[in-house]
Motif scaffolding. Structure first.
Motif, PDB file in Angstrom:
ATOM      1  N   GLY A 180       0.810  -1.217   0.000  1.00 17.96           N
ATOM      2  CA  GLY A 180       0.000   0.000   0.000  1.00 17.96           C
ATOM      3  C   GLY A 180       0.842   1.264   0.000  1.00 17.96           C
ATOM      4  N   ALA A 181       0.283   2.306  -0.595  1.00 16.83           N
ATOM      5  CA  ALA A 181       0.855   3.655  -0.500  1.00 16.83           C
ATOM      6  C   ALA A 181       0.435   4.266   0.833  1.00 16.83           C
ATOM      7  N   ASN A 182       0.857   5.506   1.093  1.00 14.18           N
ATOM      8  CA  ASN A 182       0.551   6.191   2.372  1.00 14.18           C
ATOM      9  C   ASN A 182      -0.941   6.246   2.644  1.00 14.18           C
ATOM     10  N   ASN A 183      -1.339   5.681   3.799  1.00 16.03           N
ATOM     11  CA  ASN A 183      -2.745   5.738   4.221  1.00 16.03           C
ATOM     12  C   ASN A 183      -2.973   6.939   5.112  1.00 16.03           C
ATOM     13  N   ILE A 184      -4.146   7.532   4.987  1.00 22.15           N
ATOM     14  CA  ILE A 184      -4.557   8.578   5.935  1.00 22.15           C
ATOM     15  C   ILE A 184      -6.036   8.371   6.251  1.00 22.15           C
TER      16      ILE A 184
END
Ligand code: NAD
Ligand code: DAU
Length: 344
Positions: A180-184
């Motif tokens: 995954g890429a950066n989660n927010i």
């Protein structure tokens, strides 16, 4: 898939995933296995426990403790393990890599062994785009790209990925990996940049932008990531790896502008400070393999940043006690002596 073990389920993405699957699958039973480090918080799951009591069970335990892991898998009749448990913050890995090697590499090995010994269980590993390392030019990382991690955190996560694939090849363990890429989004510990900057801004404290702030990240909403993980679990091909992100990255400075705008706070809060050691300038994922499974993100990065800013603005009860606790010491260690940069 009837009884799943979600390791690290009291952390940010884990607690969002637990909500997602319990809402989506009315028959599914979920056991969360979590050590409750500084990042794991029972209050992240309090509403889940109230609402899904009969189908949700919590076990406090360390993924490095083989006896406890195996006992839990056997007692709870687990058929699927989804491994979110990890030390996850790059800056902490630079300060002290020890726990990263233990939890992220050895802990994954312990879980793989449990899955192998207790019935060749389905295993899904939550990995990260950071294992590909800095991505130059306009390239996007493909799942088959060589791993080139550059921080103690990403090296540990890459080690785990290699173990997962080795268990598939050697023992035929039915595994998948997602990167995954950066989660927010809701419940992210405010050490990560987006919740850190939002909570600083809400308290009118300067925002420490590392270096020139032109590093590129793909900020995806956590609910989108959870939906993709579920799809890979149910429709992914065994032995395969899948990238998850919006496929669209922005600079950290662009991210800051959006969150300040959403919170109606001034750009004068921005401070450029000494850069992170070994800072990866850019991550960029090719997500077509996951899109082909029939998944699509609901949020653009900008929508994700705005929704996250509103959640923190409206949920001070969640983050204020964190910022008033252990976090103060951590903040002082990482930012206290950091030199301010004059970029004029
Ligand atoms: P987090 O730091 O919020 O939560 C980690 C959880 O793991 C906590 O609940 C913690 O208590 C638990 N944990 C830590 N060590 C443990 C141990 N030894 N035994 C059992 N539990 C332990 O992390 P997150 O941001 O939710 O990340 C979850 C997973 O997703 C990680 O594997 C991370 O590498 C991966 N990931 C994160 C992101 C992101 O942007 N946050 C992006 C891609 C992948
Ligand atoms: O890309 C996925 C990864 O995203 C996950 O695997 C990690 O678990 C997660 O922590 C995250 O790693 P990053 O290092 O990209 O996230 P972080 O929020 O720490 O930093 C994002 C960007 O913001 C990065 O370029 C560094 C910068 N930054 C970060 C902090 C904490 C700042 O400029 N100032 C800061 O104070």
């Amino acid at each position: 898939m009837k009884n799943i073990l979600v390791t690290g389920g009291a952390g940010f993405i884990g607690c969002n995933f637990v909500r997602y699957v319990l809402n989506r699958e009315p028959e599914l039973k979920v056991t969360v296995f979590d050590k409750l480090t500084y990042a794991g918080r029972l209050e992240n799951l309090a509403a889940v426990s109230e609402r899904f009591g009969g189908r949700y069970h919590f076990v406090q335990g360390d993924v490095c403790d083989a006896a406890r892991v195996e006992e839990t898998v056997a007692l709870r009749n687990i058929d699927t393990i989804i491994n979110f448990a990890a030390e996850t913050h790059v800056d902490r890995s630079i300060l002290d890599p020890d726990a990263f090697v233990k939890t992220d590499v050895y802990g994954t090995y312990v879980l793989l062994e449990a899955a192998r010994k207790l019935g060749n269980l389905r295993f899904h590993q939550i990995s990260t785009d950071e294992v590909y390392g800095h991505v130059a030019g306009r390239r996007r990382s493909l799942e088959e790209d060589a791993l080139a991690p550059r921080s103690p955190y990403s090296a540990s996560k890459a080690g785990a990925d290699l173990f997962v694939n080795a268990y598939c090849t050697t023992y035929g363990l039915p595994v998948t990996i997602s990167r995954g890429a950066n989660n927010i989004g809701p419940y992210q510990y405010p050490e990560k940049v987006v919740p850190l900057f939002i909570t600083n801004a809400l308290e009118s404290i300067p925002l420490p932008v590392y270096g020139d702030g032109k590093q590129m990240r793909d900020y995806q909403f956590v609910a989108d990531h959870c939906a993709a993980i579920y799809l890979i679990l149910t429709r992914g091909r065994i032995g395969e790896t899948y990238n998850i992100g919006t496929g669209s990255e922005m600079t950290n400075l662009a991210m800051v502008e959006i969150l300040l705008d959403e919170l109606d706070k001034p750009p004068s809060l921005i401070r450029h400070v000494e850069d992170r050691l070994g800072h990866d300038r850019r991550y960029s994922l090719d997500v077509s393999k996951t899109l082909a499974l029939g998944w699509e993100p609901d949020y653009t990065p900008e929508q994700a940043i705005r929704a996250t800013a509103r959640w923190y603005r409206d949920n001070r009860w969640w983050w204020q006690p964190i910022r008033d606790g252990e976090f103060k010491q951590y903040y002082e260690t990482v930012y206290g002596a950091r030199r301010e940069l004059d970029l004029q």
